[in-house]
Design a protein around this motif. Sequence first.
Motif, mmCIF file in Angstrom:
data_model
loop_
_atom_site.group_PDB
_atom_site.id
_atom_site.type_symbol
_atom_site.label_atom_id
_atom_site.label_comp_id
_atom_site.label_asym_id
_atom_site.label_seq_id
_atom_site.Cartn_x
_atom_site.Cartn_y
_atom_site.Cartn_z
ATOM 1 N N SER A 1 -4.156 6.567 15.940
ATOM 2 C CA SER A 1 -3.814 5.895 14.691
ATOM 3 C C SER A 1 -3.048 6.899 13.841
ATOM 4 O O SER A 1 -3.528 8.013 13.604
ATOM 5 C CB SER A 1 -5.075 5.426 13.956
ATOM 6 N N VAL A 2 -1.869 6.506 13.393
ATOM 7 C CA VAL A 2 -0.981 7.416 12.674
ATOM 8 C C VAL A 2 -0.727 6.856 11.284
ATOM 9 O O VAL A 2 -0.322 5.696 11.130
ATOM 10 C CB VAL A 2 0.349 7.612 13.420
ATOM 11 N N THR A 3 -0.969 7.693 10.281
ATOM 12 C CA THR A 3 -0.720 7.305 8.897
ATOM 13 C C THR A 3 0.589 7.929 8.431
ATOM 14 O O THR A 3 0.830 9.117 8.659
ATOM 15 C CB THR A 3 -1.870 7.764 7.983
ATOM 16 N N VAL A 4 1.412 7.130 7.775
ATOM 17 C CA VAL A 4 2.755 7.543 7.388
ATOM 18 C C VAL A 4 2.959 7.257 5.901
ATOM 19 O O VAL A 4 2.542 6.198 5.397
ATOM 20 C CB VAL A 4 3.824 6.791 8.227
ATOM 21 N N SER B 1 6.983 5.833 1.369
ATOM 22 C CA SER B 1 8.253 6.028 0.676
ATOM 23 C C SER B 1 9.205 6.948 1.432
ATOM 24 O O SER B 1 10.397 6.979 1.152
ATOM 25 C CB SER B 1 8.003 6.597 -0.725
ATOM 26 N N THR B 2 8.671 7.717 2.428
ATOM 27 C CA THR B 2 9.526 8.667 3.154
ATOM 28 C C THR B 2 9.519 8.453 4.665
ATOM 29 O O THR B 2 10.440 8.888 5.353
ATOM 30 C CB THR B 2 9.075 10.109 2.874
ATOM 31 N N GLY B 3 8.474 7.824 5.192
ATOM 32 C CA GLY B 3 8.346 7.691 6.644
ATOM 33 C C GLY B 3 7.797 8.934 7.303
ATOM 34 O O GLY B 3 7.808 9.042 8.532
ATOM 35 N N VAL B 4 7.278 9.885 6.521
ATOM 36 C CA VAL B 4 6.770 11.148 7.056
ATOM 37 C C VAL B 4 5.288 11.008 7.401
ATOM 38 O O VAL B 4 4.505 10.442 6.634
ATOM 39 C CB VAL B 4 6.978 12.291 6.039
ATOM 40 N N ILE B 5 4.894 11.546 8.538
ATOM 41 C CA ILE B 5 3.508 11.460 8.999
ATOM 42 C C ILE B 5 2.601 12.309 8.110
ATOM 43 O O ILE B 5 2.921 13.454 7.779
ATOM 44 C CB ILE B 5 3.402 11.922 10.463
ATOM 45 N N THR B 6 1.439 11.737 7.736
ATOM 46 C CA THR B 6 0.469 12.464 6.912
ATOM 47 C C THR B 6 -0.847 12.714 7.635
ATOM 48 O O THR B 6 -1.600 13.612 7.249
ATOM 49 C CB THR B 6 0.191 11.710 5.606
ATOM 50 N N ASP C 1 0.833 -1.198 0.000
ATOM 51 C CA ASP C 1 0.000 0.000 0.000
ATOM 52 C C ASP C 1 0.868 1.249 0.000
ATOM 53 O O ASP C 1 2.052 1.218 0.311
ATOM 54 C CB ASP C 1 -0.917 -0.005 1.228
ATOM 55 N N ASP C 2 0.247 2.375 -0.341
ATOM 56 C CA ASP C 2 0.977 3.638 -0.372
ATOM 57 C C ASP C 2 1.225 4.213 1.016
ATOM 58 O O ASP C 2 2.000 5.143 1.166
ATOM 59 C CB ASP C 2 0.195 4.670 -1.202
ATOM 60 N N GLU C 3 0.540 3.686 2.005
ATOM 61 C CA GLU C 3 0.637 4.235 3.346
ATOM 62 C C GLU C 3 0.941 3.150 4.366
ATOM 63 O O GLU C 3 0.640 1.976 4.166
ATOM 64 C CB GLU C 3 -0.672 4.941 3.729
ATOM 65 N N ILE C 4 1.557 3.593 5.451
ATOM 66 C CA ILE C 4 1.770 2.737 6.613
ATOM 67 C C ILE C 4 0.857 3.266 7.714
ATOM 68 O O ILE C 4 0.775 4.473 7.936
ATOM 69 C CB ILE C 4 3.229 2.783 7.092
ATOM 70 N N VAL C 5 0.168 2.383 8.406
ATOM 71 C CA VAL C 5 -0.690 2.788 9.521
ATOM 72 C C VAL C 5 -0.218 2.050 10.769
ATOM 73 O O VAL C 5 -0.074 0.827 10.764
ATOM 74 C CB VAL C 5 -2.172 2.459 9.249
ATOM 75 N N MET C 6 0.050 2.823 11.815
ATOM 76 C CA MET C 6 0.385 2.206 13.092
ATOM 77 C C MET C 6 -0.552 2.766 14.155
ATOM 78 O O MET C 6 -0.949 3.930 14.114
ATOM 79 C CB MET C 6 1.861 2.445 13.470
#
Length: 807
Positions: free
Chosen positions: A357-360, A363-368, A346-351
């Motif tokens: 809940s934080v979406t990142v 490709s950069t690890g930057v929070i969105t 996926d285009d995003e990481i969710v932790m």
Amino acid sequence: QYSQARKNFQNLDLLIDSTKQLLDSGEIKFWSDRFDKVNIFYSTPERYTQCKYADLEHAKTSEEGSYLSKYNPAQWNASPKMKDWFPYADCDHCYWTGYFTSRQGLKRMERVGSSFLHAARQIESIAKLTLPKEQRTQITTGSWNASPLYELDDAMGVVQHHDGVSGTSKQHVAYDYAKRIAGGMKKANAFVTNALRKLLLNSADGMLENLTYCNMLINETICTVSQEASREGSKEDIYVIVYNALARKRDEVVSLPLDSSSKYSVEKWVGGQTEWVPVKSSVLPNANYAQVTKAASSIAYFEARDIPPLGASVFRVSRFDDEMLSSVSIPAVSRNLRRSVQNDMDDEIVMSNGILSVTVDQSTGVITSITNLSDGITVNVEQQYGYYKSASKDSPMNFVDDGDNNFKGDGKCLPGYTDAEGDEYPWLKGSAEKWQNSGAYIFRPTSDQKLHSLPPKRTKSVIFYNAGPVKEVHSAFGQGGWIKQIARLLPGKDFVEIEYVVGPVPIDDGGKEVVSKWKTSIKSNDHFFTDSNGREFLKRKRGDHNVFGPDQPNSDEPVSGNYYPVNTAIFIEDDEHSFGCIVDRSQGGSSLADGTLELMIQRRTLYDDARGVGEALNETDIGITPNPPFGNAERLGGGVIIKGHHRIIVGKGRSGASKMRDAMDSIFSQPHVFVTSAPSGTAIPFQHSPLTIIQSSLPDNVMMISFIALEEENAYLIRIGHQYGPNEDKDLSRQVEIDLHKLFMKIKVASVREKNLSGNQLRRDWEARRLQWDFKREGESLPLQGRHDGRVVLKPLEIRTYEIVLL
């Protein structure tokens, strides 16, 4: 002035006597008709205030006054100034907003030392209260400066100097401040660890002799005891004592440096027949972005729940051997340490930790985006690191009067103001735009006022840990990645922890002012909030005409002119959302556009700003040669690397202050971690009951600010404070009542006397002598009755001080 105090006062005595003689002989002429005579003497702030009060009283019955309204009490406004004086400036291009951030390393060291002193005083008091006389360590002495905590107390006092924690001293002096704090903490550590051993063990003889305080170097991921006990071949268990200096029970996640990636179990001592119970933990590699030579290779994280108020919990960290591994179910390394996420997913990481809940960006690890699951609030964010170029000229920025009220640089001295009577028009009129440098005091970007963005590094896989109790995403910014970031979620916490590492700051193209910036869609309407010394939140307005004047908008310096000190927290809010940041040391911050927050996290400048330091703010990792005439003050090595932490908090609309309050005390008084070791299998005779001194937690809006043992037997000084301001929270902003007689466990209160805030006189006596000014806030003065029966009523942001005698 300090090391030769006797000579200094002898010279002052000579000055006073000579001035009086010259006044009497008429050799000193008055420069104004404001005065009939001049008296010179040693004074105090109290005497100055009394004189100003006398001026005000005299003005009520007299029409006399100076031609300048500032000297005429009859023209004073009866309403006092309710806010602070920030931002300071002595010319249109000379805003004193750089020192809010200068010397980030020293500012953090001051915060750690202050927090440890706060806890050490509590432990000293607990030892005095609970240990038998024959077991007491050196608790009190006949001499005030012989206390084992005196050296740290003294160092923390000295660093409060206006050129100390401000970061505006010379480099050699900054090293001396750091040396004093380190020496004080070392001596206090020896006393506190000895006291803890006696408090926690049934018999301390020969047990846990290497107990040491590990918070001093935890920011460098160094704890010598735990690292040595975890190395390959070691057959020792690690014991961790976690002390809670807050007056309420708390749950925390403790980090412990280890020099091993082996599997470990972590257990908590509960006493009784059960004795030890397992707690959740995980071990992650230490990225060591700060490039610390002796840093641990790994970090163990474990949950420390129900740490008692003003008390401690004990944990045991044991390595699993092969036999234990075969009988215990442990997640595979590939699942527990999930190092990367490929871009073909996926285009995003969710932790998530169940609260946030934080979406990142994958490709950069930057929070969105950040979602507060409890409040049902999502704030979309754009995270950015960048820098302002420091304004500088390769010339001395000093000016003198050429005799015609024209100022020009000659590199000799700082001339001050044009008019001795206080005309207050700055000496840099017409020259600052050309010459004013950015330096230790002054923050001044180049004329374009541009924030130069540092793009995040794009990669095919980002470092991501998601399976254990602690979630992490790593990222890097700038060419060569000279800014690193770890976005971290901790179990049970409603904030995102941002661990950043900055440096060495490149200076090949000039000095830089490095900032962390967040953009949101919050409609903040030019306003933002910053704390005042961790207490009252002040509402700031971008380009406030009450600060700059209706005809003088801060267009000359729109960036630095809108920076304010952030000692603990800064936030923005609207009717729908709030967004804020808690800092771990003092920094400068602002909101330069609606919906944005920015904090300056490091500075490195190449020229002096001519405000008295006399050298550039260019900290390096090896040091500096001696000052002239013994050397040329040459900087050695590369720029320093700074590691810090921000806590990002989101919530419902108009809840910013309430959200910040809940986290402010916790970041100042983080869990104090003491570490020791013993051969595996050793039976350590811990006390069966937990270490605590108070019966139960104080209310969530109350903090035990001080708990200090006095020289008198069984006497203690206690300060308790209401931590919420008016209207910040519908429940926690209310006044609260505490009964001091019911505060302590198994200890009776013999007497209670309320003192003034500094604790040097009875409040009743102080009230009787208090000057009654014309203006008084509603509810400012409390009735005297009921102050001495031990029942305390605290109003919002009120601090009250008591001397109590315990039996």
